[in-house]
Scaffold this motif. Structure first.
Motif, PDB file in Angstrom:
ATOM      1  N   ILE A  51      38.843  -6.037  33.899  1.00  0.00           N
ATOM      2  CA  ILE A  51      37.473  -6.504  33.807  1.00  0.00           C
ATOM      3  C   ILE A  51      37.470  -8.024  33.910  1.00  0.00           C
ATOM      4  O   ILE A  51      38.287  -8.699  33.280  1.00  0.00           O
ATOM      5  CB  ILE A  51      36.802  -6.022  32.499  1.00  0.00           C
ATOM      6  CG1 ILE A  51      35.327  -6.429  32.461  1.00  0.00           C
ATOM      7  CG2 ILE A  51      37.563  -6.507  31.266  1.00  0.00           C
ATOM      8  CD1 ILE A  51      34.543  -5.753  31.333  1.00  0.00           C
ATOM      9  N   THR A  52      36.558  -8.552  34.727  1.00  0.00           N
ATOM     10  CA  THR A  52      36.475 -10.000  34.887  1.00  0.00           C
ATOM     11  C   THR A  52      35.554 -10.598  33.821  1.00  0.00           C
ATOM     12  O   THR A  52      34.878  -9.871  33.083  1.00  0.00           O
ATOM     13  CB  THR A  52      35.938 -10.360  36.272  1.00  0.00           C
ATOM     14  OG1 THR A  52      34.577  -9.924  36.362  1.00  0.00           O
ATOM     15  CG2 THR A  52      36.755  -9.692  37.374  1.00  0.00           C
ATOM     16  N   SER A  53      35.518 -11.917  33.797  1.00  0.00           N
ATOM     17  CA  SER A  53      34.671 -12.595  32.818  1.00  0.00           C
ATOM     18  C   SER A  53      33.191 -12.307  33.054  1.00  0.00           C
ATOM     19  O   SER A  53      32.384 -12.369  32.123  1.00  0.00           O
ATOM     20  CB  SER A  53      34.913 -14.099  32.865  1.00  0.00           C
ATOM     21  OG  SER A  53      34.671 -14.601  34.180  1.00  0.00           O
ATOM     22  N   ARG A  57      34.287  -4.454  36.801  1.00  0.00           N
ATOM     23  CA  ARG A  57      35.349  -3.544  36.357  1.00  0.00           C
ATOM     24  C   ARG A  57      36.062  -2.887  37.537  1.00  0.00           C
ATOM     25  O   ARG A  57      35.455  -2.607  38.570  1.00  0.00           O
ATOM     26  CB  ARG A  57      34.770  -2.451  35.445  1.00  0.00           C
ATOM     27  CG  ARG A  57      34.202  -2.968  34.142  1.00  0.00           C
ATOM     28  CD  ARG A  57      33.428  -1.877  33.421  1.00  0.00           C
ATOM     29  NE  ARG A  57      33.024  -2.266  32.086  1.00  0.00           N
ATOM     30  CZ  ARG A  57      31.927  -2.980  31.818  1.00  0.00           C
ATOM     31  NH1 ARG A  57      31.146  -3.394  32.798  1.00  0.00           N
ATOM     32  NH2 ARG A  57      31.638  -3.280  30.561  1.00  0.00           N
ATOM     33  N   ASN A  58      37.342  -2.620  37.334  1.00  0.00           N
ATOM     34  CA  ASN A  58      38.143  -1.916  38.324  1.00  0.00           C
ATOM     35  C   ASN A  58      39.009  -0.909  37.597  1.00  0.00           C
ATOM     36  O   ASN A  58      39.638  -1.231  36.586  1.00  0.00           O
ATOM     37  CB  ASN A  58      39.025  -2.909  39.089  1.00  0.00           C
ATOM     38  CG  ASN A  58      39.811  -2.241  40.188  1.00  0.00           C
ATOM     39  OD1 ASN A  58      39.296  -1.375  40.887  1.00  0.00           O
ATOM     40  ND2 ASN A  58      41.065  -2.623  40.360  1.00  0.00           N
ATOM     41  N   TYR A  59      39.026   0.335  38.095  1.00  0.00           N
ATOM     42  CA  TYR A  59      39.792   1.409  37.462  1.00  0.00           C
ATOM     43  C   TYR A  59      40.739   2.052  38.458  1.00  0.00           C
ATOM     44  O   TYR A  59      40.421   2.185  39.644  1.00  0.00           O
ATOM     45  CB  TYR A  59      38.854   2.499  36.924  1.00  0.00           C
ATOM     46  CG  TYR A  59      37.939   2.076  35.814  1.00  0.00           C
ATOM     47  CD1 TYR A  59      36.625   1.701  36.075  1.00  0.00           C
ATOM     48  CD2 TYR A  59      38.383   2.070  34.488  1.00  0.00           C
ATOM     49  CE1 TYR A  59      35.775   1.325  35.050  1.00  0.00           C
ATOM     50  CE2 TYR A  59      37.533   1.696  33.454  1.00  0.00           C
ATOM     51  CZ  TYR A  59      36.236   1.331  33.741  1.00  0.00           C
ATOM     52  OH  TYR A  59      35.390   0.955  32.721  1.00  0.00           O
ATOM     53  N   ALA A  60      41.880   2.486  37.960  1.00  0.00           N
ATOM     54  CA  ALA A  60      42.746   3.339  38.754  1.00  0.00           C
ATOM     55  C   ALA A  60      42.034   4.671  38.966  1.00  0.00           C
ATOM     56  O   ALA A  60      41.307   5.150  38.087  1.00  0.00           O
ATOM     57  CB  ALA A  60      44.070   3.566  38.036  1.00  0.00           C
ATOM     58  N   ILE A  69      36.629   0.328  30.142  1.00  0.00           N
ATOM     59  CA  ILE A  69      37.097  -0.981  29.702  1.00  0.00           C
ATOM     60  C   ILE A  69      35.901  -1.850  29.371  1.00  0.00           C
ATOM     61  O   ILE A  69      34.862  -1.791  30.045  1.00  0.00           O
ATOM     62  CB  ILE A  69      37.998  -1.647  30.770  1.00  0.00           C
ATOM     63  CG1 ILE A  69      38.680  -2.883  30.195  1.00  0.00           C
ATOM     64  CG2 ILE A  69      37.218  -1.961  32.038  1.00  0.00           C
ATOM     65  CD1 ILE A  69      39.784  -3.444  31.091  1.00  0.00           C
ATOM     66  N   SER A  70      36.042  -2.644  28.311  1.00  0.00           N
ATOM     67  CA  SER A  70      34.978  -3.560  27.918  1.00  0.00           C
ATOM     68  C   SER A  70      35.622  -4.811  27.313  1.00  0.00           C
ATOM     69  O   SER A  70      36.811  -4.800  26.996  1.00  0.00           O
ATOM     70  CB  SER A  70      34.031  -2.912  26.914  1.00  0.00           C
ATOM     71  OG  SER A  70      34.728  -2.516  25.745  1.00  0.00           O
TER      72      SER A  70
END
Length: 121
Positions: A51-53, A57-60, A69-70
């Motif tokens: 997760i960027t600022s 979000r990016n997931y497998a 993710i958070s």
């Protein structure tokens, strides 16, 4: 010095849930991204989620729809909510952060020590 401290791993039955936390501390100017990677026995480390600022979000593919993710930017903390866990999710989970310690430094990768997640009946 920068530290990434993980918590929340453990043993869970298939179908169960766990929540991982990772707090970054030390001399930090800015954090660009935080995330979780995992490494199963005999396998290479692989991305689980990042997760960027700004909240991108990016997931497998293997965790999409099950993991979330958070992050709390004020606390420099990233979380990984893992639901519907499967035995193949068993791995050491490593926290990662791309950050700068000061204005003149290029963004650099930092890693936590890892936390074991075991999914077994």
């Amino acid at each position: 010095q920068v530290q990434l401290v993980e918590s929340g791993g453990g043993l869970v039955q298939p179908g169960g849930s766990l929540r991982l936390s990772c707090a970054a501390s030390g001399s930090i100017f800015s954090i660009y991204a935080m995330g979780w990677y995992r490494q199963a026995p005999g396998k290479q480390r692989e991305l689980a989620a990042t997760i960027t600022s700004s909240g991108s979000r990016n997931y497998a593919d293997s965790v999409k729809g099950r993991f979330t993710i958070s992050r709390d930017n004020a606390k420099n903390t990233v979380y990984l909510q893992m639901n519907s866990l499967k035995p193949e999710d068993t791995a050491v989970y490593y926290c990662n952060s791309v950050l700068r310690r000061h204005l003149g430094e290029a963004p650099t990768n930092y890693w936590g020590q890892g936390t074991q997640v075991t999914v077994s009946s």
